[in-house]
Design a protein around this motif. Structure first.
Motif, PDB file in Angstrom:
ATOM      1  N   GLY A  50       0.839  -1.194   0.000  1.00  0.00           N
ATOM      2  CA  GLY A  50       0.000   0.000   0.000  1.00  0.00           C
ATOM      3  C   GLY A  50       0.871   1.241   0.000  1.00  0.00           C
ATOM      4  N   GLN A  51       0.278   2.348   0.401  1.00  0.00           N
ATOM      5  CA  GLN A  51       1.012   3.617   0.369  1.00  0.00           C
ATOM      6  C   GLN A  51       1.896   3.823   1.591  1.00  0.00           C
ATOM      7  OE1 GLN A  51      -1.221   7.199  -0.729  1.00  0.00           O
ATOM      8  NE2 GLN A  51      -2.988   5.896  -1.031  1.00  0.00           N
ATOM      9  N   VAL A  52       1.584   3.109   2.665  1.00  0.00           N
ATOM     10  CA  VAL A  52       2.320   3.296   3.915  1.00  0.00           C
ATOM     11  C   VAL A  52       3.640   2.532   3.868  1.00  0.00           C
ATOM     12  CG1 VAL A  52       2.257   2.858   6.416  1.00  0.00           C
ATOM     13  CG2 VAL A  52       0.152   3.496   5.197  1.00  0.00           C
ATOM     14  N   HIS A  53       4.713   3.211   4.256  1.00  0.00           N
ATOM     15  CA  HIS A  53       5.991   2.507   4.410  1.00  0.00           C
ATOM     16  C   HIS A  53       6.035   1.967   5.832  1.00  0.00           C
ATOM     17  CE1 HIS A  53       7.893   4.284   0.811  1.00  0.00           C
ATOM     18  NE2 HIS A  53       7.133   5.322   1.105  1.00  0.00           N
ATOM     19  N   GLN A  54       6.111   0.653   5.937  1.00  0.00           N
ATOM     20  CA  GLN A  54       6.232   0.052   7.252  1.00  0.00           C
ATOM     21  C   GLN A  54       7.721   0.029   7.611  1.00  0.00           C
ATOM     22  OE1 GLN A  54       4.595  -4.011   9.342  1.00  0.00           O
ATOM     23  NE2 GLN A  54       5.446  -4.195   7.321  1.00  0.00           N
ATOM     24  N   GLY A  55       8.064   0.463   8.811  1.00  0.00           N
ATOM     25  CA  GLY A  55       9.470   0.497   9.192  1.00  0.00           C
ATOM     26  C   GLY A  55       9.719  -0.236  10.487  1.00  0.00           C
ATOM     27  N   ALA A  56      10.999  -0.537  10.742  1.00  0.00           N
ATOM     28  CA  ALA A  56      11.386  -1.184  11.994  1.00  0.00           C
ATOM     29  C   ALA A  56      11.826  -0.116  12.991  1.00  0.00           C
ATOM     30  CB  ALA A  56      12.529  -2.158  11.739  1.00  0.00           C
ATOM     31  N   GLN A  57      11.434  -0.317  14.259  1.00  0.00           N
ATOM     32  CA  GLN A  57      11.831   0.642  15.306  1.00  0.00           C
ATOM     33  C   GLN A  57      13.289   0.459  15.693  1.00  0.00           C
ATOM     34  OE1 GLN A  57       9.260   0.170  18.715  1.00  0.00           O
ATOM     35  NE2 GLN A  57       7.414   0.282  17.474  1.00  0.00           N
ATOM     36  N   ASN A  58      13.807  -0.724  15.362  1.00  0.00           N
ATOM     37  CA  ASN A  58      15.171  -1.062  15.746  1.00  0.00           C
ATOM     38  C   ASN A  58      15.544  -2.360  15.043  1.00  0.00           C
ATOM     39  OD1 ASN A  58      17.628  -1.167  17.310  1.00  0.00           O
ATOM     40  ND2 ASN A  58      16.665  -2.776  18.544  1.00  0.00           N
ATOM     41  N   ALA A  59      16.824  -2.547  14.755  1.00  0.00           N
ATOM     42  CA  ALA A  59      17.309  -3.847  14.299  1.00  0.00           C
ATOM     43  C   ALA A  59      18.813  -3.858  14.495  1.00  0.00           C
ATOM     44  CB  ALA A  59      16.961  -4.088  12.824  1.00  0.00           C
ATOM     45  N   TYR A  60      19.342  -5.051  14.614  1.00  0.00           N
ATOM     46  CA  TYR A  60      20.783  -5.179  14.826  1.00  0.00           C
ATOM     47  C   TYR A  60      21.509  -5.023  13.485  1.00  0.00           C
ATOM     48  CZ  TYR A  60      24.885  -6.514  17.383  1.00  0.00           C
ATOM     49  OH  TYR A  60      26.111  -6.480  17.984  1.00  0.00           O
ATOM     50  N   PRO A  61      22.726  -4.488  13.511  1.00  0.00           N
ATOM     51  CA  PRO A  61      23.458  -4.329  12.249  1.00  0.00           C
ATOM     52  C   PRO A  61      24.104  -5.630  11.774  1.00  0.00           C
ATOM     53  CG  PRO A  61      24.716  -3.356  14.051  1.00  0.00           C
ATOM     54  CD  PRO A  61      23.422  -3.846  14.644  1.00  0.00           C
ATOM     55  N   ALA A  62      23.281  -6.600  11.464  1.00  0.00           N
ATOM     56  CA  ALA A  62      23.767  -7.886  10.952  1.00  0.00           C
ATOM     57  C   ALA A  62      22.612  -8.553  10.217  1.00  0.00           C
ATOM     58  CB  ALA A  62      24.218  -8.790  12.095  1.00  0.00           C
ATOM     59  N   LYS A  63      22.974  -9.449   9.315  1.00  0.00           N
ATOM     60  CA  LYS A  63      21.928 -10.170   8.582  1.00  0.00           C
ATOM     61  C   LYS A  63      21.195 -11.117   9.540  1.00  0.00           C
ATOM     62  CE  LYS A  63      21.266 -13.067   4.565  1.00  0.00           C
ATOM     63  NZ  LYS A  63      21.907 -13.921   3.566  1.00  0.00           N
ATOM     64  N   ASN A  64      21.979 -11.858  10.341  1.00  0.00           N
ATOM     65  CA  ASN A  64      21.452 -12.793  11.341  1.00  0.00           C
ATOM     66  C   ASN A  64      22.605 -13.141  12.278  1.00  0.00           C
ATOM     67  OD1 ASN A  64      23.077 -14.630   9.959  1.00  0.00           O
ATOM     68  ND2 ASN A  64      21.416 -15.248   8.615  1.00  0.00           N
ATOM     69  N   GLY A  65      22.377 -14.027  13.216  1.00  0.00           N
ATOM     70  CA  GLY A  65      23.485 -14.434  14.087  1.00  0.00           C
ATOM     71  C   GLY A  65      23.089 -14.561  15.534  1.00  0.00           C
ATOM     72  N   ALA A  66      24.090 -14.590  16.419  1.00  0.00           N
ATOM     73  CA  ALA A  66      23.860 -14.815  17.848  1.00  0.00           C
ATOM     74  C   ALA A  66      23.696 -13.464  18.561  1.00  0.00           C
ATOM     75  CB  ALA A  66      25.026 -15.612  18.427  1.00  0.00           C
ATOM     76  N   PHE A  67      22.529 -12.887  18.423  1.00  0.00           N
ATOM     77  CA  PHE A  67      22.245 -11.581  19.035  1.00  0.00           C
ATOM     78  C   PHE A  67      20.894 -11.677  19.744  1.00  0.00           C
ATOM     79  CE2 PHE A  67      24.609 -10.948  15.039  1.00  0.00           C
ATOM     80  CZ  PHE A  67      25.822 -10.551  15.588  1.00  0.00           C
ATOM     81  N   THR A  68      20.869 -12.394  20.822  1.00  0.00           N
ATOM     82  CA  THR A  68      19.631 -12.706  21.550  1.00  0.00           C
ATOM     83  C   THR A  68      18.752 -11.476  21.767  1.00  0.00           C
ATOM     84  OG1 THR A  68      20.750 -14.518  22.644  1.00  0.00           O
ATOM     85  CG2 THR A  68      18.718 -13.728  23.687  1.00  0.00           C
TER      86      THR A  68
END
Ligand code: PGA
Length: 233
Positions: A50-68
């Motif tokens: 739709g027209q709304v951009h959904q965004g993240a409030q926060n995310a770790y600077p990595a694709k994936n990994g051990a960041f509990t």
């Protein structure tokens, strides 16, 4: 203008879906040409078109990994999310995120081409020390950040105004925004206790390119009213 809603740790996934649906219906009906961003709680992220951009409030600077406890770009990609909030005062102060980590996040998500809403803002103690001290404090929050990044949006949110019902005067908002615009030509949003009855005047301030709203946007009809104000300007 850019009208953004930060839902923080509010609304379940079902409630968020309803919020987004009501919002899209409103935008369709009004033929809005405003840029609308919504930042749901992490567990309420979902596929959205739709027209709304959904965004993240926060995310770790990595694709994936051990960041509990964190999510990475792989989790955002699953929902087609390419907008992120970095440096919100609640991340800086409640979770003690240092500037170095914010810079790391910024560079990581910049390399992925994300739209980044980077937040800055001074605590009350700093503001009370006068304009020079305040501007120096704000300048330090830009340290290491590429202020010429094409997908950058800056949000000026005085910490003492967030969630308190207090706001700077309209004159002060304009003055600070115009001073900040000398440091970066990125669109500059105001945030901190924007409510449906103050949004119109704030949006009309010189140097204000939009608003980032927390509690005042939790009821979708209030957020829609703010979008309408921006449309009418
Ligand atoms: P508030 O929050 O509108 O509830 O003050 C704004 C924000 O934290 O972005």
């Amino acid at each position: 203008m850019i009208i953004a809603s930060n839902l923080k740790t509010n609304l379940t996934r079902i409630q968020t879906s309803a919020y987004l649906m009501d919002l899209e219906n409103f935008l369709d009906e009004m033929h809005s040409n405003q840029e609308i961003l919504v930042f749901p709680a992490q567990s309420s992220l979902n596929l959205h078109s739709g027209q709304v951009h959904q965004g993240a409030q926060n995310a770790y600077p990595a694709k994936n990994g051990a960041f509990t406890g964190e999510i990475g770009s792989e989790q955002l990609e699953e929902f087609g999310i390419n907008t992120i909030l970095i440096g919100h005062s609640e991340r800086r102060h409640i979770f003690s995120e240092p500037q170095a980590l914010l810079v790391e996040k910024f560079n990581y998500y910049k390399n992925l081409g994300f739209k980044i809403v980077f937040c800055i803002g001074e605590p009350l103690k700093v503001r009370e020390e006068g304009e020079d001290v305040m501007m120096k404090y704000l300048e330090l929050q830009y340290e290491g950040i590429d202020t010429s990044y094409e997908n950058l949006i800056i949000a000026y949110e005085p910490v003492w105004a967030i969630g308190t019902g207090l706001t700077p005067t309209l004159k002060d908002i304009s003055k600070i925004h115009l001073a900040l615009k000398e440091k970066s030509s990125a669109p500059l949003l105001y945030g901190g206790s924007v409510k449906v009855d103050t949004a119109k005047d704030i949006l009309a301030c010189e140097g204000v390119d939009g608003v980032l709203v927390g509690s005042g946007a939790l009821a979708v009809e209030n957020f829609c009213s703010m979008i309408q104000f921006a449309q009418d300007i």
